[in-house]
Design an enzyme around this catalytic site. Structure first.
Site, PDB file in Angstrom:
ATOM      1  CB  SER A   1      36.335  39.601   3.743  1.00 35.90           C
ATOM      2  OG  SER A   1      36.131  38.551   4.433  1.00 35.90           O
TER       3      SER A   1
ATOM      4  CE  LYS B   1      32.735  38.298   5.752  1.00 35.13           C
ATOM      5  NZ  LYS B   1      34.176  37.348   5.840  1.00 35.13           N
TER       6      LYS B   1
ATOM      7  CB  SER C   1      38.148  37.019   6.502  1.00 38.10           C
ATOM      8  OG  SER C   1      38.668  37.246   5.253  1.00 38.10           O
TER       9      SER C   1
END
Lengths: 497, 98
Positions: free
Chosen positions: A162, A87, A186
């Site tokens: 996310s 990420k 997330s």
């Protein structure tokens, strides 16, 4: 709807541990595995947009180093040659770390996050940085300054967020495993929406050093993977004490793979009935079917009502923005990232932040600043901290009668792009079932279990008390074995079809 | 709680965010709706509850006070939008020199 992903044999659609075994045995080179993964990414990422950056040059060097160790008879590590995606809020010296924000566009950190160092030491090969909601604020990856990621199961739908880029990359078979971060769901929610496994560890089990801070008392790094075993293997590598993070627990990484075959005989499981009430029929049905599968495997399953947990959402949307408003004060145009000039420092700060942050980040900074401002602190932040304590106490009572709890991960399957962007509150409700574990600092994981509305995957969430990872993974392994194979990406479409 | 555009502008100044007229209006409505939802917390009885600010129970985490290498100044300054004489450069803070 059919499960996405490439055909069997390609780098990403083989489990990470199979790849590592083959590389360690010299049956395949890390370099060849990497080239297959890069080819997959080149072929699919134009439409999916999982990656903010693909780090081919650094990856080739890392893969060759692994092959060198194999050739010299040295131990290349438990994840030798496994392509991983990170990420884009995890700091890497080899690639920009943007948090999908204009304010950090092009910033190359001067150090690696501890999880990145540990993955490299274990022989894993980082292939790139994945798209996300800006600064991890969102549940759809639509709040990225660089455009949304699409769900590989249906390109008109969101991958969740996310950590949507990481989830979609695993779901599409571009990489077998990825890292995400989970502040309010997330990792778990995008894992559920993309049909992959996603794990939020106990707060403090994985180092946050080099994770760009959103809400420091809630943030935790964890794996996304196609299989429960791969998720366990990655957590074993990245977990464990780190002296560079003062909130890191002084414990070694949990040993997880050794318990995966233990089953759930005699284990007490509570099904959170309050979380079934508002979930979509498909999501609620999946949890009930999962409860039956655990009963059939010998667990003692009971429904439990813990209504306090649902108040977590309100507390979260005070606590997380409050911490974010403080953490994001550092983006002031002085030390890194964007600067928009102004006649004095304050004007420069305000213009930089106006130009650099997107609407959702501004909204949260405003919300947090308001909740912490004079006259409102006690009514909002003070009260939210007490509700947080109530949530933690409610969990503690529930865990007197159960080792683990079961709930939907998300109230719905993947929703269409654009459906929730106009109404922030509607988007916040996507995290209703995942937030309580963050508030309490507990571990929780999402396991793909069934197909729901529209033939889209549904994840079942397994929650455990602090440091209950071993019990949680035992349940996860049983659920994986009992799951509808069509609900899993990408292996159902590949080698195991 | 209904926020006015003036209150939003005040919060914007506290947060060092330059906001357009459009943003002031938009945030006034959205933040009010979010705060209204947040106020459902009021329905939960929290009297006598001690606030929880952090899940970790660690206390006074200190490392040994030994010198060790840190980031090189030039690496850090290389990422800055403006640097001068080994320092971060910002618009003038004090008045013009005589």
């Amino acid at each position: 709807m059919s499960a996405p992903g490439g055909q069997g044999g390609a780098g990403g659609s083989r489990p990470a541990l199979e790849v590592a075994q083959a590389v360690r045995a010299g049956e395949v080179s890390a370099r060849d595995v990497l080239e297959q993964a890069l080819e997959q990414i080149a072929g699919r990422d134009g439409e999916l947009r999982c990656f903010n950056a693909v780090t081919a040059t650094a990856a080739r060097a890392a893969a060759e180093a692994v092959d060198g160790r194999v050739a010299r008879g040295e131990d290349p590590g438990p994840l030798a040659g496994v392509p991983v995606a990170l990420k884009d809020n995890l700091c890497t010296r080899t690639a920009p770390t943007t948090c999908s924000s204009r304010i950090l566009e092009g910033w190359v950190p001067p150090y690696d996050a501890t999880v990145v160092t540990r993955l490299a030491a274990a022989g894993a090969v980082v292939v790139g940085k994945t798209n996300m909601d800006e600064f991890a604020m969102g549940s759809s990856t639509e709040h990225s300054a660089f455009g949304p990621t699409r769900n590989p199961w249906d390109l008109t739908r969101v991958p969740g967020g996310s950590s949507g880029g990481s989830a979609a990359a695993v779901a599409a078979g571009l990489v077998p495993v990825a890292l995400g971060s989970d502040t309010g769901g997330s990792i778990r929610q995008p894992a559920a929406l993309c049909g992959v496994v996603g794990v939020k560890p106990t707060y403090g089990v994985v180092s946050r050093f080099g994770l760009v801070a959103f809400a420091s008392s809630l943030d935790q790094v964890g794996p996304l993977a196609a299989t429960v075993e791969d998720a366990a293997a990655v957590l074993e590598v990245v977990g464990g004490h780190d002296e560079l993070d003062s909130t890191s627990l002084p414990l070694p990484a949990p040993r997880l793979r050794e318990v995966l075959a233990e089953g759930v005989g005699g284990m007490r499981v509570g099904v959170l009935s309050d979380m079934l009430a508002d979930a979509s029929p498909g999501c609620a049905a999946a949890v009930r079917a999962a409860a039956e599968a655990l009963t059939a495997a010998g667990a003692r399953v009971e429904e439990v009502s813990v209504p306090e947990l649902l108040h977590g959402l309100s507390a979260y949307y005070v606590v997380a923005p409050a911490e974010a408003s403080s953490n994001l004060a550092r983006y002031d145009g002085v030390r890194y990232g964007l600067r928009v000039e102004g006649e004095d420092v304050e004007t420069m700060n305000a213009r930089t932040r106006a130009a650099g942050f997107g609407p959702e980040v501004k909204r949260r900074i405003m919300l947090g600043t308001y909740a912490l401002s004079a006259g409102y602190y006690e009514a909002y932040y003070g009260r939210a901290q007490k509700v947080r304590a109530v949530v933690a106490e409610a969990f503690a009572r529930a865990y007197l009668g159960a080792e683990v709890l079961l709930a939907p991960t998300s109230p719905s399957v993947a929703f269409p792009l654009g459906e929730k962007t106009a109404d922030p509150l509607e988007m916040y409700l996507a995290d209703l079932y995942t937030i309580p574990s963050n508030l309490a600092g507990h571990p929780a994981m999402s396991v793909p279990f069934a197909l729901g509305e529209g033939g889209l995957p549904v994840g079942v969430q397994v929650l455990a008390p602090a440091l209950g990872e071993r019990e949680m993974f035992r349940v996860g392994a049983v659920l994986e074995a009992a799951a509808d194979p069509k609900a899993r990406a990408p292996l159902a479409a590949g080698a195991r079809a | 709680m209904r926020l006015s555009a003036a209150e939003v502008a005040h919060v914007g100044r506290l947060a060092r965010l330059e906001l357009s007229e459009e943003e002031l209006d938009c945030f006034a409505g959205q933040l009010s709706a979010i705060l209204e939802h947040v106020e459902t917390m009021g329905r939960l009885d929290v009297s006598g509850v001690a606030p929880l600010s952090h899940p970790a129970e660690l206390r006074n985490v200190l490392r040994a006070d030994e010198p060790r290498p840190c980031l090189a100044r030039e690496d850090v300054l290389a990422a800055a939008p403006a640097a001068e004489d080994g320092r971060f450069a910002v618009p003038r803070v004090l008045g013009e020199e005589p």
